[in-house]
Motif scaffolding. Structure first.
Motif, PDB file in Angstrom:
ATOM      1  N   LYS A 136     -19.383 -41.855   0.131  1.00  0.00           N
ATOM      2  CA  LYS A 136     -18.632 -40.658  -0.249  1.00  0.00           C
ATOM      3  C   LYS A 136     -19.167 -40.067  -1.545  1.00  0.00           C
ATOM      4  O   LYS A 136     -19.242 -38.837  -1.706  1.00  0.00           O
ATOM      5  N   SER A 139     -22.108 -38.064  -0.723  1.00  0.00           N
ATOM      6  CA  SER A 139     -21.703 -36.793  -0.120  1.00  0.00           C
ATOM      7  C   SER A 139     -21.293 -35.791  -1.193  1.00  0.00           C
ATOM      8  O   SER A 139     -21.628 -34.603  -1.114  1.00  0.00           O
ATOM      9  N   ILE A 148     -11.348 -35.546   0.928  1.00  0.00           N
ATOM     10  CA  ILE A 148     -11.015 -36.877   1.429  1.00  0.00           C
ATOM     11  C   ILE A 148      -9.527 -36.929   1.720  1.00  0.00           C
ATOM     12  O   ILE A 148      -8.709 -36.436   0.936  1.00  0.00           O
ATOM     13  N   TYR A 234     -14.898 -40.885  -7.049  1.00  0.00           N
ATOM     14  CA  TYR A 234     -14.210 -41.667  -6.024  1.00  0.00           C
ATOM     15  C   TYR A 234     -12.733 -41.713  -6.388  1.00  0.00           C
ATOM     16  O   TYR A 234     -12.330 -41.188  -7.441  1.00  0.00           O
TER      17      TYR A 234
END
Length: 381
Positions: A136, A139, A148, A234
């Protein structure tokens, strides 16, 4: 207003539905329809202005329901591509290095010893921890796609917390293994039996999974009715919790106390183990053996420092005030905390281990049947 006007003339509405002004103009000559007309004009104008403002705002901040948006590293957007290239290299090294360590331990019965079982589990945890965040993050850095879902975000958060707690426990177990091997070599096989190794690993997993459940429950049950823009690469706990439109302090306090207890206990015992190891090393008569032991201990301590310090700094900075450290520095520390140790662990604990390195260079190593990280039967080491 329109329904209380008197209609004593024509009832033919010159429209194809009950439009307000078309109906109001049919009222009797003495009835004043201007109040209802004025109310309609003001109401529609106000609604149009509000909807226009909301539309212009939503163009920039609105997200699909039940989603967050990861912003990457705020303030360093211009280097996201460089960070993506670096992270890609490190993630590749994590997958290759840790997979190689696991494979070597699996296929070589000579490596079926307590230290290598712990190393095998550590390699597994490193892959899980890195894989929970790296794809992620890539990305976000490569394409800016930071969307997300809530469920995915809180799942990622739980995996990260659980994996880091497990890694800390495994570092303690490996330090204890080295202490027994160096300070009590004659009792090594009786202290670290296969059953005890299995029990230690089970305790590490249970401690991590159970201890982090309340934190994940508290954060996931907070209401998120404002901005969903996460200033992180994140789903870091505090970055997400601060977006809640309710008091997030209980989860923050639980995180601070929980991490302090876990890390405090583990670091205390790790430090004690290495102090006892160093005392035994300095009593060795061979200078060469002393040098090798110090080199090994030094590299282990270096990896542990890289593992614990960024995480502790990230946790305590959120409490002492984020103005002390720039936001992009905080995010970078939290990111490196999750990718540097899994990158270095195969090099420090694996490839620098003489027996693993010798078997990697030996072209005669062949595959033996068995299961990954399987413990030996009958207490064989």
């Amino acid at each position: 207003m329109g329904s209380h006007l008197s209609y004593c003339g024509s009832h033919v509405v010159p429209y194809f539905y009950w439009e307000h002004m078309a109906v109001a103009k049919l009222a009797c000559a003495g009835a004043d329809y201007m109040p209802s007309s004025l109310y309609s004009l003001i109401g529609s104008s106000t609604e149009g202005i509000l909807s226009s403002d909301a539309g212009s705002t939503s163009n920039h901040t609105s997200l699909p329901p039940a989603t967050f948006f990861l912003m990457g590293i705020p303030g360093l957007e211009e280097v996201h591509l460089w960070l993506a290239a670096l992270l890609s290299t490190m993630y590749t090294m994590i997958l290759m290095g840790n997979s190689l360590i696991m494979t070597m331990i699996w296929i070589d019965p000579a490596l079926h010893e307590p230290m290598y079982y712990f190393l095998c589990v550590l390699a597994t945890v490193d892959i899980i921890m890195a894989t929970s965040v790296a794809p992620k993050m890539l990305s976000v850095f490569w394409s800016g796609n930071g969307t997300i879902g809530f469920t995915a975000c809180f799942t990622q958060m739980y995996i990260v917390h659980t994996a880091t707690a497990m890694e800390s426990g495994l570092l303690l177990a490996m330090a204890f293994d080295r202490y027994v091997a160096i300070c009590k070599p004659l009792h090594y096989n009786t202290i670290l039996t296969p059953q005890k190794i299995l029990g230690i690993n089970a305790a590490i997993v249970l401690r991590a999974t159970i201890a982090l459940m309340p934190l994940s429950w508290m954060v996931s049950h907070l209401p998120y009715c404002g901005s969903h823009m996460v200033p992180h690469s994140y789903c870091e706990h505090m970055a997400v919790a601060k977006l809640a439109c309710a008091d997030y302090m209980p989860s923050s306090l639980y995180s601070l106390i929980g991490s302090s207890i876990v890390v405090g206990i583990d670091v205390t015992f790790i430090t004690t183990s290495y102090i006892l190891i160093l005392q035994a090393v300095f009593n060795l008569s061979s200078q060469n053996a002393r040098h090798k032991a110090l080199s090994t201990c030094g590299s282990h301590v270096g990896v542990m420092a890289l593992y614990y310090l960024p995480g502790l700094i990230s946790v305590y900075v959120n409490w002492m005030g984020k103005d002390m450290v720039p936001m992009h520095t905080q995010v970078l520390l939290a990111d490196l905390y999750l990718v540097i140790p899994p990158t270095l662990n195969p090099l420090i604990y694996g490839l620098r281990t003489k027996r693993i390195w010798e078997r990697m260079r030996n072209p005669l190593v062949t595959s033996f049947p068995g299961s990954l990280c399987e413990l030996p039967k009958g207490g064989q080491t």
